[in-house]
Write a protein that holds these residues in place. Structure first.
Motif, PDB file in Angstrom:
ATOM      1  N   ARG A  25       0.785  -1.302   0.013  1.00 54.56           N
ATOM      2  CA  ARG A  25       0.039   0.070   0.137  1.00 54.56           C
ATOM      3  C   ARG A  25       0.955   1.255  -0.013  1.00 54.56           C
ATOM      4  N   GLN A  26       2.172   1.012   0.142  1.00 53.76           N
ATOM      5  CA  GLN A  26       2.918   2.287   0.134  1.00 53.76           C
ATOM      6  C   GLN A  26       4.072   2.294  -0.824  1.00 53.76           C
ATOM      7  N   GLN A  27       3.949   1.507  -1.656  1.00 48.47           N
ATOM      8  CA  GLN A  27       4.965   1.295  -2.961  1.00 48.47           C
ATOM      9  C   GLN A  27       4.459   0.690  -4.151  1.00 48.47           C
ATOM     10  N   ASP A  28       5.028   1.131  -5.258  1.00 45.17           N
ATOM     11  CA  ASP A  28       4.274   0.683  -6.571  1.00 45.17           C
ATOM     12  C   ASP A  28       4.934  -0.761  -6.760  1.00 45.17           C
ATOM     13  N   LEU A  29       4.281  -1.615  -7.090  1.00 42.78           N
ATOM     14  CA  LEU A  29       4.934  -2.952  -7.408  1.00 42.78           C
ATOM     15  C   LEU A  29       5.199  -3.047  -8.870  1.00 42.78           C
ATOM     16  N   ILE A  38      -2.582 -10.741  -3.065  1.00 48.90           N
ATOM     17  CA  ILE A  38      -2.152 -10.148  -1.747  1.00 48.90           C
ATOM     18  C   ILE A  38      -3.629  -9.008  -1.173  1.00 48.90           C
ATOM     19  N   VAL A  39      -3.866  -9.217  -0.015  1.00 49.68           N
ATOM     20  CA  VAL A  39      -5.122  -8.610   0.439  1.00 49.68           C
ATOM     21  C   VAL A  39      -4.497  -7.522   1.471  1.00 49.68           C
ATOM     22  N   THR A  40      -4.906  -6.340   1.258  1.00 52.24           N
ATOM     23  CA  THR A  40      -4.433  -5.225   2.423  1.00 52.24           C
ATOM     24  C   THR A  40      -5.819  -4.691   2.680  1.00 52.24           C
ATOM     25  N   GLY A  41      -5.669  -3.619   3.740  1.00 47.81           N
ATOM     26  CA  GLY A  41      -6.942  -2.854   4.322  1.00 47.81           C
ATOM     27  C   GLY A  41      -7.576  -3.741   5.143  1.00 47.81           C
ATOM     28  N   THR A  72      -7.489  -6.280  -2.994  1.00 46.85           N
ATOM     29  CA  THR A  72      -6.847  -7.397  -3.533  1.00 46.85           C
ATOM     30  C   THR A  72      -5.910  -7.015  -4.428  1.00 46.85           C
ATOM     31  N   LEU A  73      -4.418  -7.183  -4.382  1.00 41.03           N
ATOM     32  CA  LEU A  73      -3.505  -6.864  -5.431  1.00 41.03           C
ATOM     33  C   LEU A  73      -2.994  -7.977  -6.035  1.00 41.03           C
ATOM     34  N   THR A  74      -2.730  -8.189  -7.329  1.00 40.23           N
ATOM     35  CA  THR A  74      -2.101  -9.271  -7.863  1.00 40.23           C
ATOM     36  C   THR A  74      -0.752  -8.937  -8.080  1.00 40.23           C
ATOM     37  N   VAL A  75       0.115  -9.821  -7.682  1.00 42.82           N
ATOM     38  CA  VAL A  75       1.696  -9.702  -8.165  1.00 42.82           C
ATOM     39  C   VAL A  75       1.888 -11.009  -8.993  1.00 42.82           C
ATOM     40  N   ASN A  76       2.754 -10.706  -9.795  1.00 43.22           N
ATOM     41  CA  ASN A  76       3.487 -11.628 -10.712  1.00 43.22           C
ATOM     42  C   ASN A  76       4.743 -11.855 -10.430  1.00 43.22           C
ATOM     43  N   VAL A  77       5.195 -13.016 -10.169  1.00 43.96           N
ATOM     44  CA  VAL A  77       6.379 -13.464  -9.874  1.00 43.96           C
ATOM     45  C   VAL A  77       7.103 -14.269 -10.671  1.00 43.96           C
ATOM     46  N   ARG A  78       8.356 -13.992 -11.009  1.00 41.18           N
ATOM     47  CA  ARG A  78       9.256 -14.972 -11.831  1.00 41.18           C
ATOM     48  C   ARG A  78      10.372 -15.182 -10.811  1.00 41.18           C
ATOM     49  N   VAL A  79      10.465 -16.638 -10.755  1.00 44.42           N
ATOM     50  CA  VAL A  79      11.734 -17.241  -9.733  1.00 44.42           C
ATOM     51  C   VAL A  79      12.824 -17.851 -10.813  1.00 44.42           C
TER      52      VAL A  79
END
Length: 101
Positions: free
Chosen positions: A10-14, A82-85, A93-100
């Motif tokens: 909630r404090q930084q742009d992903l 990811i659920v915030t608030g 709900t924010l969606t985060v795409n991750v590449r490992v």
């Protein structure tokens, strides 16, 4: 060496895609989350911050959890929600795409 990567959604742009290494742990300041797709990441837990009191007892506040942990277990891709608030009245709900790698 693996890293603990702290993310304040909630404090930084992903970024459009978060690139991490196998063994890295993602620590989100959030009230909930889950693995939507993929096998490269595992949910470790949705946790409530606690402290050890002067008598050795673990003290935990009442209320919603504040930390969500995921671990990168293999190369590949995953999509996290990811659920915030406030999780009871106005969750975001924010969606985060991750590449490992």
């Amino acid at each position: 060496m693996s890293r603990l990567i702290s993310i304040q959604p909630r404090q930084q742009d992903l970024p459009a895609e978060l690139v991490v290494g196998v063994g890295d742990v993602l620590q989100f300041a959030a009230t909930g989350g889950h693995l939507r797709t993929g096998t490269a990441i595992e949910l470790i837990g949705i946790l409530n911050d606690s402290v050890v009191g002067t008598n050795g007892q673990v003290l935990s506040p009442l209320g919603a959890p504040g930390t969500v942990l995921f671990r990168a277990v293999e190369t590949g891709r995953a999509v996290l929600d990811i659920v915030t608030g406030d999780p009871w009245q106005s969750p975001i709900t924010l969606t985060v795409n991750v590449r490992v790698e």
